[in-house]
Motif scaffolding. Structure first.
Motif, mmCIF file in Angstrom:
data_model
loop_
_atom_site.group_PDB
_atom_site.id
_atom_site.type_symbol
_atom_site.label_atom_id
_atom_site.label_comp_id
_atom_site.label_asym_id
_atom_site.label_seq_id
_atom_site.Cartn_x
_atom_site.Cartn_y
_atom_site.Cartn_z
ATOM 1 N N HIS A 349 0.821 -1.209 0.000
ATOM 2 C CA HIS A 349 0.000 0.000 0.000
ATOM 3 C C HIS A 349 0.859 1.265 0.000
ATOM 4 C CE1 HIS A 349 0.806 -0.862 4.264
ATOM 5 N NE2 HIS A 349 0.659 0.426 4.481
ATOM 6 N N ALA A 350 1.975 1.238 0.738
ATOM 7 C CA ALA A 350 2.844 2.421 0.785
ATOM 8 C C ALA A 350 3.572 2.624 -0.542
ATOM 9 C CB ALA A 350 3.852 2.294 1.920
ATOM 10 N N ALA A 351 4.095 1.534 -1.103
ATOM 11 C CA ALA A 351 4.824 1.634 -2.370
ATOM 12 C C ALA A 351 3.899 2.098 -3.494
ATOM 13 C CB ALA A 351 5.452 0.289 -2.710
ATOM 14 N N LEU A 352 2.666 1.584 -3.506
ATOM 15 C CA LEU A 352 1.726 1.982 -4.558
ATOM 16 C C LEU A 352 1.336 3.447 -4.406
ATOM 17 C CD1 LEU A 352 -0.002 1.166 -6.972
ATOM 18 C CD2 LEU A 352 -1.803 0.522 -5.358
ATOM 19 N N THR A 353 1.101 3.885 -3.176
ATOM 20 C CA THR A 353 0.780 5.299 -2.942
ATOM 21 C C THR A 353 1.923 6.197 -3.388
ATOM 22 O OG1 THR A 353 -0.579 4.677 -1.035
ATOM 23 C CG2 THR A 353 0.066 6.991 -1.208
ATOM 24 N N HIS A 354 3.139 5.770 -3.109
ATOM 25 C CA HIS A 354 4.330 6.522 -3.515
ATOM 26 C C HIS A 354 4.372 6.678 -5.037
ATOM 27 C CE1 HIS A 354 8.225 8.259 -2.944
ATOM 28 N NE2 HIS A 354 8.890 7.264 -3.510
ATOM 29 N N GLN A 355 4.001 5.621 -5.737
ATOM 30 C CA GLN A 355 4.014 5.667 -7.204
ATOM 31 C C GLN A 355 2.909 6.570 -7.747
ATOM 32 O OE1 GLN A 355 4.978 2.038 -9.327
ATOM 33 N NE2 GLN A 355 3.258 2.335 -10.697
ATOM 34 N N ILE A 356 1.720 6.510 -7.149
ATOM 35 C CA ILE A 356 0.610 7.335 -7.618
ATOM 36 C C ILE A 356 0.883 8.813 -7.351
ATOM 37 C CG2 ILE A 356 -1.832 7.856 -7.324
ATOM 38 C CD1 ILE A 356 -1.194 5.299 -8.896
ATOM 39 N N VAL A 357 1.479 9.120 -6.210
ATOM 40 C CA VAL A 357 1.814 10.521 -5.913
ATOM 41 C C VAL A 357 2.886 11.018 -6.884
ATOM 42 C CG1 VAL A 357 2.736 12.113 -4.167
ATOM 43 C CG2 VAL A 357 1.088 10.376 -3.509
#
Length: 383
Positions: A349-357
């Motif tokens: 969840h953190a890695a995906l959020t980092h990518q979307i941001v």
């Protein structure tokens, strides 16, 4: 008795005179086309590409990218429909190194879980291509494409086709037998993700342009803030480099190599940064060094972002100032997310959020750059 006529009176009847009268917006009428419709169509494609990046990130984080070992652009759209077909796909997967080295524990149900991620990723790609083709041909046949835009609107479709080919080129680097490869090559992953952001950038720029009339853009160009445009262009390139470095980190799971911050393994430079031969490979394949480079590049990007933000705050246009404020806020958020992702060993969840941001930062930089080139001016009455 004939009436006297002014020498300045139009010759001819009232209808002729009306036709000859100057009409406002002549430039826009000749070039407008279906600007709003095309803009809405491009926004739909933009949203689909963002979804594609998100699903691609999940596919990578769940190690699902090699579950489909063949490239069938047409027949591959149909998933396995029977137990026999599922077993056939599973048998093909068992022939590659990823299964032999890492996933021998898998049963058919486990394989199906990773298969659906990769299948969904490829389906999104097909959907994007279909939406582009139907929209482009529809506007073309209806002759509703604005003057000068036909060639521009071909570009996203052409880049999308290239992206599909690069996607398969990436997958083939991991579909190996006896070579010990358990994932795709990080270089190819970076190329694949980089092109996705290029496509996003092209579409976003077109959406910005189509949001204003040609006349407005021509007038706004006269107030171009050259220095700010140059700085924002540099920031755009720097952000793109950081995105590519992030792809290298993801490609070798370097985000989980060191979970302490701000140090790495208790020191500034991670232990054994040059343990791979030849030396140059460490900058791309050594997890500790790759994560270190990504961290330092992020710090430098933030520093440069502060410089650009301070310059952007001096713009005489409120919309431009707000755009650069948004860029700076997004950069702060992204750096914070990067630190959290490292500390918690890159959970999904953190890695995906980092990518979307990262997508958000990218688009906001482009928006600020656009407003530096085409500032929105206000009249004295508007304040």
């Amino acid at each position: 008795m004939a009436t006297k006529r002014s020498i300045f009176e139009e010759v001819g009847d009232g209808e002729v005179a009306a036709e000859r009268a100057a009409q406002p917006g002549a430039i826009d009428r000749g070039r407008r086309g279906a600007r709003k419709g095309i803009r809405a169509w491009l926004i739909v494609i933009f949203v689909l590409v963002v979804a594609m990046i998100a699903v691609g990130g999940l596919t990578r984080l769940t190690d699902s990218g090699l579950s489909i070992t063949e490239w069938r652009p047409i027949t591959g759209a149909i998933p396995p429909m029977s137990e026999v077909e599922w077993q056939s796909e599973f048998d093909k997967y068992k022939q590659i190194d990823q299964w032999r080295i890492e996933n021998k524990w898998m049963e058919l149900a486990d394989f199906q879980a990773i298969y659906w991620w990769e299948w969904g990723h490829r389906q999104l790609g097909r959907l994007i291509g279909l939406v582009w083709a139907v929209g482009f041909l529809g506007f073309l046949v209806a002759r509703r494409i604005p003057t000068g835009w036909t060639g521009r609107l071909i570009i996203p479709g052409a880049l999308g086709g290239l992206q599909g080919a690069i996607g398969w080129w990436m997958v083939t680097s991991g579909v190996t037998q006896g070579e010990g490869m358990t994932s795709v090559a990080s270089y190819r992953l970076a190329t694949h993700l980089g092109l996705a952001f290029v496509i996003l950038g092209v579409i976003a720029w077109y959406v910005f342009q189509l949001g204003r009339e040609e006349r407005d853009l021509m007038q706004a160009r006269r107030g171009r803030e050259a220095k700010l445009f140059s700085l924002s262009t540099g920031l755009m390139h720097f952000a793109f480099l950081q995105i590519l470095l992030g792809a290298l980190v993801a490609g070798i799971d370097a985000g989980r190599a060191y979970t302490d911050w701000p140090l790495m393994g208790g020191q500034i430079l991670p232990p054994n940064p040059f343990m791979i031969e030849p030396l140059w490979r460490n900058f791309f394949e050594n997890p500790g060094l790759v994560q270190f480079i990504h961290r330092v590049s992020g710090y430098l990007l933030l520093v440069f972002g502060v410089v650009v933000w301070l310059r952007g705050r001096r713009s005489s246009h409120a919309a431009t100032r707000f755009a650069f404020n948004a860029v700076f806020a997004a950069l702060l958020l992204q750096v914070s997310l990067g630190i959290v992702t490292v500390i918690y060993a890159a959970p999904v969840h953190a890695a995906l959020t980092h990518q979307i941001v990262a997508v958000l930062v990218w688009v906001l930089i482009l928006r600020a750059r656009f407003l530096s080139q085409y500032p929105v001016t206000k009249s004295i009455r508007e304040g």
